[in-house]
Motif scaffolding. Structure first.
Motif, short mmCIF file in Angstrom:
data_model
loop_
_atom_site.label_atom_id
_atom_site.label_comp_id
_atom_site.label_asym_id
_atom_site.label_seq_id
_atom_site.Cartn_x
_atom_site.Cartn_y
_atom_site.Cartn_z
N CYS A 76 43.90 47.25 41.76
CA CYS A 76 43.73 45.80 41.83
C CYS A 76 44.73 45.03 40.96
O CYS A 76 45.10 45.47 39.89
N THR A 77 45.10 43.86 41.45
CA THR A 77 45.84 42.87 40.69
C THR A 77 44.91 41.69 40.47
O THR A 77 44.35 41.15 41.43
N SER A 78 44.71 41.29 39.21
CA SER A 78 43.78 40.22 38.88
C SER A 78 44.48 39.14 38.05
O SER A 78 45.37 39.45 37.26
N TYR A 79 44.06 37.90 38.24
CA TYR A 79 44.52 36.83 37.35
C TYR A 79 43.44 35.76 37.27
O TYR A 79 42.58 35.65 38.14
N ALA A 80 43.49 34.99 36.19
CA ALA A 80 42.46 33.98 35.96
C ALA A 80 43.05 32.76 35.29
O ALA A 80 43.98 32.84 34.48
N ARG A 81 42.50 31.62 35.69
CA ARG A 81 42.72 30.34 35.04
C ARG A 81 41.34 29.77 34.72
O ARG A 81 40.35 30.21 35.31
N PRO A 82 41.25 28.82 33.82
CA PRO A 82 39.93 28.22 33.58
C PRO A 82 39.30 27.75 34.89
O PRO A 82 39.91 27.00 35.65
N GLY A 83 38.12 28.24 35.16
CA GLY A 83 37.40 27.86 36.37
C GLY A 83 37.70 28.68 37.58
O GLY A 83 37.08 28.48 38.63
N LEU A 84 38.63 29.66 37.48
CA LEU A 84 39.02 30.41 38.66
C LEU A 84 39.44 31.83 38.30
O LEU A 84 40.13 32.04 37.29
N LEU A 85 39.05 32.78 39.12
CA LEU A 85 39.49 34.16 38.99
C LEU A 85 39.83 34.67 40.39
O LEU A 85 39.07 34.46 41.33
N ALA A 86 40.99 35.30 40.53
CA ALA A 86 41.42 35.79 41.83
C ALA A 86 41.91 37.22 41.70
O ALA A 86 42.51 37.58 40.67
N GLN A 87 41.67 38.02 42.72
CA GLN A 87 42.17 39.38 42.66
C GLN A 87 42.17 40.05 44.02
O GLN A 87 41.43 39.68 44.93
N THR A 88 43.06 41.04 44.13
CA THR A 88 42.98 41.97 45.24
C THR A 88 41.98 43.07 44.87
O THR A 88 41.73 43.32 43.68
N VAL A 89 41.42 43.71 45.87
CA VAL A 89 40.58 44.89 45.68
C VAL A 89 41.30 46.04 46.38
O VAL A 89 41.39 46.06 47.61
N ASP A 90 41.84 46.95 45.59
CA ASP A 90 42.60 48.08 46.13
C ASP A 90 41.80 49.36 45.87
O ASP A 90 41.57 49.72 44.71
N LEU A 91 41.38 50.02 46.93
CA LEU A 91 40.54 51.21 46.82
C LEU A 91 41.00 52.27 47.80
O LEU A 91 41.58 51.96 48.85
N ASN A 92 40.72 53.53 47.49
CA ASN A 92 40.86 54.58 48.48
C ASN A 92 39.51 54.76 49.20
O ASN A 92 38.54 54.06 48.91
N GLY A 93 39.47 55.69 50.15
CA GLY A 93 38.22 55.96 50.84
C GLY A 93 37.94 55.10 52.05
O GLY A 93 36.85 55.18 52.63
N ASN A 94 38.90 54.24 52.43
CA ASN A 94 38.71 53.36 53.60
C ASN A 94 37.40 52.57 53.50
O ASN A 94 36.61 52.49 54.44
N LEU A 95 37.21 51.93 52.35
CA LEU A 95 35.92 51.30 52.07
C LEU A 95 35.76 49.89 52.62
O LEU A 95 34.76 49.24 52.35
N ASP A 96 36.72 49.41 53.41
CA ASP A 96 36.55 48.06 53.94
C ASP A 96 35.40 47.98 54.93
O ASP A 96 34.92 46.88 55.23
N ASP A 97 34.90 49.12 55.43
CA ASP A 97 33.73 49.08 56.30
C ASP A 97 32.43 49.05 55.51
O ASP A 97 31.34 49.02 56.09
N GLN A 98 32.52 49.05 54.18
CA GLN A 98 31.33 49.07 53.32
C GLN A 98 31.17 47.77 52.53
O GLN A 98 30.36 47.71 51.61
#
Length: 345
Positions: free
Chosen positions: A115-137
């Protein structure tokens, strides 16, 4: 043609056991199928030379983790029991779902991206990078009682992963590798505990310091006025408070860097993504909206493409947490091709 994953949405209110029952009942078929697929896909991810794992063979490890979870967060232990009851799982199976990353470890399963994460006051954004083909979960859980509610992004029965609560605290994470991993509180459950119990970055940092985490991780935090990242390595914690935080998958604390176990290829990716996120964030105005941030997360190298192998991490979701509006914006699967789904407390 890219298929957009189906996102389950579970809304539940009440005490922890009741929350778990509702979660398990809603995803009963999905969780049973997931566990039956190579024991929640663990056997698809472990090296072929490793003897396949079974719930029975993992019973001693699961019991040790369960004891640690119960000591540190008894309410979450009750919720796991409810998850088992609602989904028709054994206690060991419901607990195993919370431990997948710890059971995989990091020495036999090298990380390539995360994952790549970043934050500003009031906001947090990130990618979710996983193995296991978990987008179906993927599931979004809207959980809580009278005191505090939270929107939680979940994968495969996890009680926590990242999220935002009604107090205006947003919590994200990055995988970092180091130290000994073993029975303790899985960081995903620690994040859920923060969402249940903390109302600010400072309170979250104090709460986190008291938790015996099972594995190394970086926890990224944002409230209306500040941000922070907390690197966890064994029993040691390093905190960086700032008006803007960016983190990927290598340690940034100077005294942790020589204990970083990230392989050289993954470190190159992590450094590239960190620099790209820092540069892009400087160019993004302070009043940028969720779609602007999701577009940033969808660009290479921040978005990690798949290579067709289940063992390789890839971006399976992109998320923007708006702590002021108590909102979770989600692009499931490959964020380049997915529409934005919005959930609000």
């Amino acid at each position: 043609m890219t298929t957009v994953p189906t996102v389950a949405h579970v809304v539940a209110r009440g005490e922890p056991y009741a929350l778990g029952v509702a979660h398990g009942t809603a995803l009963r078929r999905r969780l049973r199928a997931f566990l039956d697929d190579g024991v929640a896909r663990l056997n698809h991810l472990l090296p072929t030379a490793v003897t396949p794992v079974t719930p029975a063979g993992l019973a001693a490890d699961i019991a040790a983790y369960r004891a640690a979870i119960t000591r540190a967060t008894p309410r979450l232990a009750d919720e796991i029991a409810g998850l088992a009851a609602g989904a028709g799982l054994t206690s060991d199976e419901a607990t195993l779902l919370q431990l997948r990353r710890e059971l995989l470890g990091y020495r036999s399963i090298p990380a390539w991206g995360d994952c790549t994460s970043y934050a500003r006051p009031g906001l947090l954004a990130q990618t979710v990078d996983l193995n296991g083909n978990l987008d179906d979960q993927i599931a979004v859980l809207d959980l809580g009682g009278d005191r505090r509610r939270a929107l939680v992004l979940s994968f495969g029965g996890l009680l926590g992963y990242l999220g935002v609560n009604t107090s205006g605290l947003a919590v994200g994470l990055n995988l970092v590798l180091g130290g000994a991993w073993g029975p303790g509180l899985p960081p995903y459950l620690a994040i859920r505990h923060l969402l249940d119990s903390a109302d600010s970055v400072e309170r979250a940092v104090a709460t986190l310091r008291a938790l015996p985490l099972a594995s190394s991780r970086t926890i990224v935090l944002a409230d209306a006025t500040m941000t922070a990242w907390v690197e966890v390595l064994g029993a040691e914690y390093r905190v960086m408070r700032s008006t803007e935080s960016v983190h990927t998958n290598h340690f940034l604390a100077a005294d942790f860097t020589d204990r970083d176990e990230l392989n050289v290829f993954a470190r190159t990716s992590s450094l590239r993504r960190l620099r790209a996120a820092e540069t892009a964030l400087r160019e993004l105005p302070g009043d940028a909206g969720a779609e602007d941030h999701l577009a940033l997360l969808s660009r290479p190298p921040i978005r990690v493409p798949g290579d067709g192998r289940i063992r390789t991490e890839r971006t399976v979701a992109a998320v923007v947490l708006d702590a002021r509006r108590r909102t979770l914006h989600l692009r499931p699967g490959d964020p380049r091709h997915s529409p934005t789904l919005t959930f609000q407390l």
